[in-house]
Enzyme design. Sequence first.
Site, mmCIF file in Angstrom:
data_model
loop_
_atom_site.group_PDB
_atom_site.id
_atom_site.type_symbol
_atom_site.label_atom_id
_atom_site.label_comp_id
_atom_site.label_asym_id
_atom_site.label_seq_id
_atom_site.Cartn_x
_atom_site.Cartn_y
_atom_site.Cartn_z
ATOM 1 N N ASP A 24 55.001 11.764 25.369
ATOM 2 C CA ASP A 24 55.335 10.759 24.360
ATOM 3 C C ASP A 24 56.376 11.307 23.392
ATOM 4 O O ASP A 24 56.937 12.391 23.586
ATOM 5 C CB ASP A 24 54.077 10.254 23.641
ATOM 6 N N THR A 44 56.240 12.693 20.580
ATOM 7 C CA THR A 44 55.949 13.905 19.806
ATOM 8 C C THR A 44 56.317 15.184 20.554
ATOM 9 O O THR A 44 56.172 16.268 20.006
ATOM 10 C CB THR A 44 54.459 13.970 19.423
ATOM 11 N N HIS A 85 47.234 9.892 20.587
ATOM 12 C CA HIS A 85 48.316 9.609 19.650
ATOM 13 C C HIS A 85 48.512 8.102 19.520
ATOM 14 O O HIS A 85 48.045 7.314 20.351
ATOM 15 C CB HIS A 85 49.627 10.238 20.122
ATOM 16 N N HIS A 94 51.196 26.894 22.748
ATOM 17 C CA HIS A 94 50.307 25.943 22.097
ATOM 18 C C HIS A 94 49.219 26.747 21.403
ATOM 19 O O HIS A 94 48.659 27.680 21.984
ATOM 20 C CB HIS A 94 49.696 24.974 23.107
ATOM 21 N N LYS A 99 47.722 19.578 31.027
ATOM 22 C CA LYS A 99 47.590 18.917 29.735
ATOM 23 C C LYS A 99 48.024 17.447 29.798
ATOM 24 O O LYS A 99 47.631 16.639 28.959
ATOM 25 C CB LYS A 99 48.407 19.675 28.682
ATOM 26 N N GLN A 105 52.046 20.005 11.419
ATOM 27 C CA GLN A 105 52.943 20.555 12.433
ATOM 28 C C GLN A 105 53.393 21.977 12.083
ATOM 29 O O GLN A 105 53.436 22.860 12.934
ATOM 30 C CB GLN A 105 54.165 19.656 12.601
ATOM 31 N N LYS A 161 51.807 25.736 12.868
ATOM 32 C CA LYS A 161 52.003 26.503 14.097
ATOM 33 C C LYS A 161 52.859 27.748 13.851
ATOM 34 O O LYS A 161 52.639 28.794 14.458
ATOM 35 C CB LYS A 161 52.652 25.619 15.161
#
Length: 417
Positions: free
Chosen positions: A68, A70, A103, A164, A174, A282, A285
């Site tokens: 998607d 993101t 999402h 990740h 995933k 976000q 990370k």
Amino acid sequence: MKPNNNTIKLNYGQGCLDLLAGEEAKVVLPQELPPAGSGEVERSLDQAVGRRLEDFAGARSASILVSDITRPAPSHLMLPPLVKRIRELGIRSLFVVFALGTHRRMTVAEEEYLLKDCICLPHVQHDSKGCVPLGWTERGTPVEVLEAVASSDLIVATGNIEYHYYAGFSGGAKAILPGVSSEPSVVKNHELMRDPAATTGNLKSPVRLDMEDAARIADLDFILNTVLNSQKEIVLSTAGDFIKAHRVGAAAVDRMYRRYVEPAEIVVSCAGGRPKDLNLFQAQKALDNAKNAALPGGTIILLAECCEGLGHPAFERWACEASSAEDCWERFGREYEFGGHKAAFLARESMEHHLILVSSMPRDKVEMCFMNPAKTLDEALAMAKARQGKDARMLVMPYGNLTLAVGKRASAHGSWP
């Protein structure tokens, strides 16, 4: 990693901040691979690992899972050669599924942006309420997958492989879980992030192993994944078996971005500017990637504008409801809620390191998240040196959102990695 005595440009929001690094500072940089040629996706399909698309001749229907909005996966580059190969197998019933997980739904404009010239392909967005039960993973996660995908003769997952922070790496399985799974499946899988082995860059993260178990049960047949550099250029494409081909891509990510460092008293980590630093959800990370570069009790400075604030209601609620960092981390040990995990991770890190956030967020919001606010980089550096000493060693991670710092440690034979 190299010493630096120059001005370092660090992306921040839509601009950048200047860091004048002295002799005590060392810059931790990735060693990026050059962009691959224009035929890289086709090459990977020709040299598929473990499985070939030709193995599925005779299939009547196919679903192709794509990322998607993101995620940075270049779906518009992967789909044309992939669809061509699938149609050459005689498969005419083919559709694209945006693997949203949990999402939000995307806009038509976002679909068009991701598919570009492939927008004419039949496509749907995942509906987490339209899933069918297929079984259970060894760790007790219900495998519930979008019915249209589960009923396809051929399931192909596309995506991008990068670090990740609890699944080890993105990509591969995933796309099934969480990509086209039910909310109960996603929640049960994500609860495994509480396991100490659920860490960045760990292929044996229980979260990833559970995802791959679910993909086996769902009969994920084939993957096509890319590895990108910081300029979003494809440096490698890998295709084939959803574990074997994924591991090829993960090795390329490690080659570029896993950096061994001597831990220092002060670490400056840049979240990468927009869109990576739109919110703290976000940007965290980049802090997670830097934590092993700081000595116990050291200071980590995170640069992230966070013009949208925390970025998740559960994140904000957990931080607000915690009486202390210890209280928040203890809650995570007995209760799981997606979004709340971000507050818990920051709480844990604040118990091990002194955290400073350079952002546009209000002071009280930053402090609520167990961090110390600074409006400028100079202010943050002054705070860090006051705590760690004016001669403290410093590591600077200009690409903290991509680069994984690993503290050097003696191996079983006493050598350094």
